[in-house]
Scaffold this motif. Structure first.
Motif, mmCIF file in Angstrom:
data_model
loop_
_atom_site.group_PDB
_atom_site.id
_atom_site.type_symbol
_atom_site.label_atom_id
_atom_site.label_comp_id
_atom_site.label_asym_id
_atom_site.label_seq_id
_atom_site.Cartn_x
_atom_site.Cartn_y
_atom_site.Cartn_z
ATOM 1 N N LYS A 162 32.438 -11.864 -25.549
ATOM 2 C CA LYS A 162 31.985 -10.642 -26.339
ATOM 3 C C LYS A 162 30.961 -10.077 -25.408
ATOM 4 C CE LYS A 162 32.489 -7.761 -29.886
ATOM 5 N NZ LYS A 162 33.717 -7.353 -30.845
ATOM 6 N N PRO A 163 30.595 -9.692 -24.058
ATOM 7 C CA PRO A 163 29.523 -9.327 -23.562
ATOM 8 C C PRO A 163 28.940 -8.188 -23.871
ATOM 9 C CG PRO A 163 31.594 -9.495 -22.145
ATOM 10 C CD PRO A 163 32.186 -9.937 -23.277
ATOM 11 N N SER A 164 29.825 -7.191 -24.571
ATOM 12 C CA SER A 164 29.547 -5.887 -24.896
ATOM 13 C C SER A 164 28.374 -5.975 -26.009
ATOM 14 C CB SER A 164 30.734 -5.218 -25.374
ATOM 15 O OG SER A 164 31.651 -5.696 -26.397
ATOM 16 N N PHE A 165 29.041 -6.987 -27.107
ATOM 17 C CA PHE A 165 27.985 -7.040 -28.051
ATOM 18 C C PHE A 165 26.640 -7.596 -27.648
ATOM 19 C CE2 PHE A 165 25.857 -10.558 -30.576
ATOM 20 C CZ PHE A 165 25.502 -9.752 -31.658
ATOM 21 N N TYR A 166 26.535 -8.414 -26.654
ATOM 22 C CA TYR A 166 25.225 -9.121 -26.162
ATOM 23 C C TYR A 166 24.443 -8.023 -25.546
ATOM 24 C CZ TYR A 166 26.451 -13.853 -27.752
ATOM 25 O OH TYR A 166 27.063 -14.783 -28.464
ATOM 26 N N LYS A 167 25.250 -7.124 -24.768
ATOM 27 C CA LYS A 167 24.598 -6.137 -23.916
ATOM 28 C C LYS A 167 24.011 -4.974 -24.691
ATOM 29 C CE LYS A 167 26.998 -7.206 -19.580
ATOM 30 N NZ LYS A 167 27.770 -6.892 -18.828
ATOM 31 N N LYS A 212 14.235 -10.093 -33.415
ATOM 32 C CA LYS A 212 14.492 -8.677 -33.479
ATOM 33 C C LYS A 212 14.809 -8.022 -34.716
ATOM 34 C CE LYS A 212 16.073 -8.407 -28.580
ATOM 35 N NZ LYS A 212 16.235 -7.453 -27.692
ATOM 36 N N GLU A 213 15.345 -8.845 -35.522
ATOM 37 C CA GLU A 213 15.603 -8.379 -37.014
ATOM 38 C C GLU A 213 14.386 -8.335 -37.646
ATOM 39 O OE1 GLU A 213 17.820 -7.100 -39.044
ATOM 40 O OE2 GLU A 213 19.752 -7.284 -37.802
ATOM 41 N N LEU A 247 14.352 1.769 -34.931
ATOM 42 C CA LEU A 247 14.009 0.901 -33.678
ATOM 43 C C LEU A 247 15.443 0.136 -33.419
ATOM 44 C CD1 LEU A 247 11.509 0.152 -31.727
ATOM 45 C CD2 LEU A 247 11.400 -1.707 -33.276
ATOM 46 N N SER A 248 15.749 0.587 -32.078
ATOM 47 C CA SER A 248 17.058 -0.308 -31.707
ATOM 48 C C SER A 248 16.540 -1.709 -31.272
ATOM 49 C CB SER A 248 17.589 0.398 -30.675
ATOM 50 O OG SER A 248 17.111 0.436 -29.284
ATOM 51 N N PHE A 249 17.870 -2.464 -31.138
ATOM 52 C CA PHE A 249 17.439 -3.826 -30.268
ATOM 53 C C PHE A 249 17.153 -3.748 -29.122
ATOM 54 C CE2 PHE A 249 20.270 -5.348 -33.968
ATOM 55 C CZ PHE A 249 19.708 -5.999 -34.550
ATOM 56 N N LEU A 250 17.318 -2.903 -28.327
ATOM 57 C CA LEU A 250 17.138 -2.869 -26.815
ATOM 58 C C LEU A 250 15.821 -2.214 -26.537
ATOM 59 C CD1 LEU A 250 20.516 -1.690 -25.403
ATOM 60 C CD2 LEU A 250 19.702 -4.133 -25.510
ATOM 61 N N ILE A 282 6.334 -10.742 -27.571
ATOM 62 C CA ILE A 282 7.203 -9.714 -28.126
ATOM 63 C C ILE A 282 6.415 -8.323 -27.837
ATOM 64 C CG2 ILE A 282 8.122 -8.370 -30.239
ATOM 65 C CD1 ILE A 282 7.723 -11.080 -31.615
ATOM 66 N N ARG A 283 7.209 -7.462 -26.951
ATOM 67 C CA ARG A 283 6.967 -6.269 -26.533
ATOM 68 C C ARG A 283 7.811 -5.104 -26.962
ATOM 69 N NH1 ARG A 283 5.050 -7.120 -20.896
ATOM 70 N NH2 ARG A 283 7.228 -7.788 -20.453
ATOM 71 N N LEU A 284 7.043 -4.065 -27.433
ATOM 72 C CA LEU A 284 8.088 -3.147 -27.838
ATOM 73 C C LEU A 284 8.075 -1.988 -26.669
ATOM 74 C CD1 LEU A 284 6.743 -2.310 -31.535
ATOM 75 C CD2 LEU A 284 8.671 -3.675 -30.594
#
Length: 117
Positions: free
Chosen positions: A25-30, A58-59, A69-72, A85-87
């Motif tokens: 499931k690379p799409s989930f990870y990306k 991240k959570e 805020l998104s995970f990315l 950790i960097r935002l």
């Protein structure tokens, strides 16, 4: 002042990442992890532990600042064996973040303290 600080904690079952591997499931990870984070986790014999830990962090960040805020927009990396950790985007001008991560057998946990600047 106490209102400028936040705490976030999250625990993740590592087995969830063992069942849904990057190759399946690379799409989930990306959508969840930056390319550098994926590369970091995949270099380990048991990448699921590291993915679960980074997910927990991240959570925890999201819980500690309680803003959309998104995970990315959250980057995790290690420097001298310490979690950093960097935002990203403009979030890095609004918050300072400290965190800790651990994984043991079945679970990974992340804990974050944030300070609004």
């Amino acid at each position: 002042m106490i209102e400028n600080f936040g705490i976030g904690v999250d625990i993740v079952d590592i087995q969830k990442f063992e069942k849904i591997t990057f190759s399946k499931k690379p799409s989930f990870y990306k959508k969840t992890f930056l390319p550098s984070e994926i590369e970091y986790c995949l270099k380990f014999k048991k990448p699921a532990e590291h993915f679960a830990g980074k997910f927990a962090i991240k959570e925890s960040v999201k819980k500690s600042i309680n803003e959309p805020l998104s995970f990315l927009e959250i980057e995790t990396y290690h420097s001298k064996s310490k979690l950093k950790i960097r935002l990203l985007q403009n979030w890095n001008k609004k918050y300072k973040i400290l965190g800790s991560i651990s994984h043991e057998k079945k679970y990974a946990i992340g804990m974050v303290f944030s300070e609004k600047i």
